[in-house]
Design a protein around this motif. Structure first.
Motif, PDB file in Angstrom:
ATOM      1  N   THR A 153      56.061  25.145   6.176  1.00  0.00           N
ATOM      2  CA  THR A 153      55.133  26.049   5.495  1.00  0.00           C
ATOM      3  C   THR A 153      55.721  27.464   5.490  1.00  0.00           C
ATOM      4  N   ASN A 154      55.692  28.128   4.338  1.00  0.00           N
ATOM      5  CA  ASN A 154      56.271  29.465   4.243  1.00  0.00           C
ATOM      6  C   ASN A 154      55.673  30.410   5.281  1.00  0.00           C
ATOM      7  N   PHE A 155      56.531  31.183   5.901  1.00  0.00           N
ATOM      8  CA  PHE A 155      56.059  32.174   6.874  1.00  0.00           C
ATOM      9  C   PHE A 155      55.056  33.113   6.206  1.00  0.00           C
ATOM     10  N   SER A 156      54.005  33.459   6.919  1.00  0.00           N
ATOM     11  CA  SER A 156      52.993  34.341   6.331  1.00  0.00           C
ATOM     12  C   SER A 156      53.535  35.742   6.072  1.00  0.00           C
ATOM     13  N   THR A 178      72.959  36.819   4.101  1.00  0.00           N
ATOM     14  CA  THR A 178      72.634  35.428   4.387  1.00  0.00           C
ATOM     15  C   THR A 178      71.775  35.333   5.634  1.00  0.00           C
ATOM     16  N   LEU A 179      70.704  34.525   5.548  1.00  0.00           N
ATOM     17  CA  LEU A 179      69.871  34.248   6.708  1.00  0.00           C
ATOM     18  C   LEU A 179      70.167  32.844   7.232  1.00  0.00           C
ATOM     19  N   ALA A 197      64.643  28.829   1.626  1.00  0.00           N
ATOM     20  CA  ALA A 197      64.317  30.129   1.039  1.00  0.00           C
ATOM     21  C   ALA A 197      64.408  30.020  -0.467  1.00  0.00           C
ATOM     22  N   THR A 198      63.688  30.885  -1.157  1.00  0.00           N
ATOM     23  CA  THR A 198      63.789  30.921  -2.615  1.00  0.00           C
ATOM     24  C   THR A 198      65.218  31.233  -3.026  1.00  0.00           C
ATOM     25  N   THR A 199      65.833  32.220  -2.380  1.00  0.00           N
ATOM     26  CA  THR A 199      67.236  32.581  -2.612  1.00  0.00           C
ATOM     27  C   THR A 199      67.876  32.946  -1.286  1.00  0.00           C
ATOM     28  N   ASN A 200      68.996  32.329  -0.967  1.00  0.00           N
ATOM     29  CA  ASN A 200      69.718  32.604   0.270  1.00  0.00           C
ATOM     30  C   ASN A 200      71.158  32.114   0.125  1.00  0.00           C
ATOM     31  N   ALA A 212      62.050  35.689   0.163  1.00  0.00           N
ATOM     32  CA  ALA A 212      60.806  35.016  -0.192  1.00  0.00           C
ATOM     33  C   ALA A 212      60.975  33.514   0.043  1.00  0.00           C
ATOM     34  N   GLY A 213      59.848  32.830   0.215  1.00  0.00           N
ATOM     35  CA  GLY A 213      59.865  31.375   0.357  1.00  0.00           C
ATOM     36  C   GLY A 213      60.525  30.868   1.613  1.00  0.00           C
TER      37      GLY A 213
END
Length: 267
Positions: A153-156, A178-179, A197-200, A212-213
């Protein structure tokens, strides 16, 4: 000399009068510092101050007044700046009424003025110095991710990473950041789940990368590690990821089959 005149009469000059400066009264600026600078780098033009009497004359006989400089915000001329003002020597003792500073630099990217002060003298402010960020060198989380989350679940609260210089000033960097997930216990071992992630990686805009995401699939304590080539990496605070909770189980049977129905709770 004094010159006396009256109509068509021959003028007359007095003998020479040597006028000495009066008592010390105020500080004046002889050389303004540079109008711009880079955090942590000596100003290209260093400030020079004068010990003056009420009329602006330099008190050349003064070689004892101690002049101290401080940085104040140019917006109001009184509030102390948020950075560190460094100098080879501060305070400086005047020599023949002149206080010459060297090695002056400032660490925060903001608009400042220098304020020289000396006991009993009226102070003055320099012109504005616009200090910009130094070369980008490290990453930092300006927004930490949520401290707890549910697997998948996406982090709040989604993380935001910034590119900073050595003095923590935001730069204009556009590097790709980069994460990755590492175990919170040591900050180095890769986590056992998948970080989505949406983008990573994500390219920064004006020094800021807003992710995000972000979610993670394994129930364990992790930290996010932000990296980009050539910069000092950084770790987020700990995120405790819990398993997706099963809130209820219902069973029904027939003579030959059994059916189990469950619902999940993602809160």
């Amino acid at each position: 000399k004094l010159k006396a005149t009256s109509g068509s009469l021959t003028q007359a000059l007095s003998s020479t009068i040597t006028v000495n400066p009066g008592s010390t009264s105020k500080i004046g600026v002889s050389t303004q510092p540079s109008s711009s600078g880079v955090a942590g780098i000596n100003f290209s033009t260093q400030p020079v101050f004068l010990i003056q009497d009420t009329f602006g004359n330099t008190v050349t006989g003064d070689s004892s007044t101690s002049v101290t400089i401080a940085a104040v915000l140019s917006s109001d001329g009184t509030t102390a700046g948020g950075g560190t003002l460094s100098a080879t020597t501060n305070p400086v003792t005047a020599s023949s009424g002149v206080a010459t500073f060297a090695g002056v630099n400032y660490t925060k990217a903001e608009d400042i003025k220098l304020k020289p002060t000396a006991t009993g003298l009226t102070q003055v402010l320099t012109n504005t110095i616009s200090v910009s960020a130094a070369t980008a060198s490290k990453l930092s989380f300006s927004t930490q991710p949520s401290s707890s989350a549910i697997a998948g679940t996406n982090f709040s609260t989604q993380p935001v990473v910034q590119i900073l210089d050595a003095y923590d000033n935001l730069t204009s960097g556009t590097n790709a950041i980069t994460l990755s997930a590492v175990l919170a216990s040591d900050g180095t071992t890769a986590g056992g789940g998948t970080l989505n992630a949406t983008t990573n990686p994500l390219s920064a805009t004006a020094g800021t990368a807003t992710f995000a995401g972000i979610n993670y699939t394994s129930a364990e304590d992790i930290k996010l590690k932000a990296t980009t080539t050539g910069f000092t990496q950084t770790l987020s605070t700990t995120i405790t990821v819990s398993a997706l909770a099963i809130s209820s189980v219902a069973a029904s049977t027939t003579s030959s089959t059994a059916t189990i129905t469950w619902t999940t709770n993602t809160n």
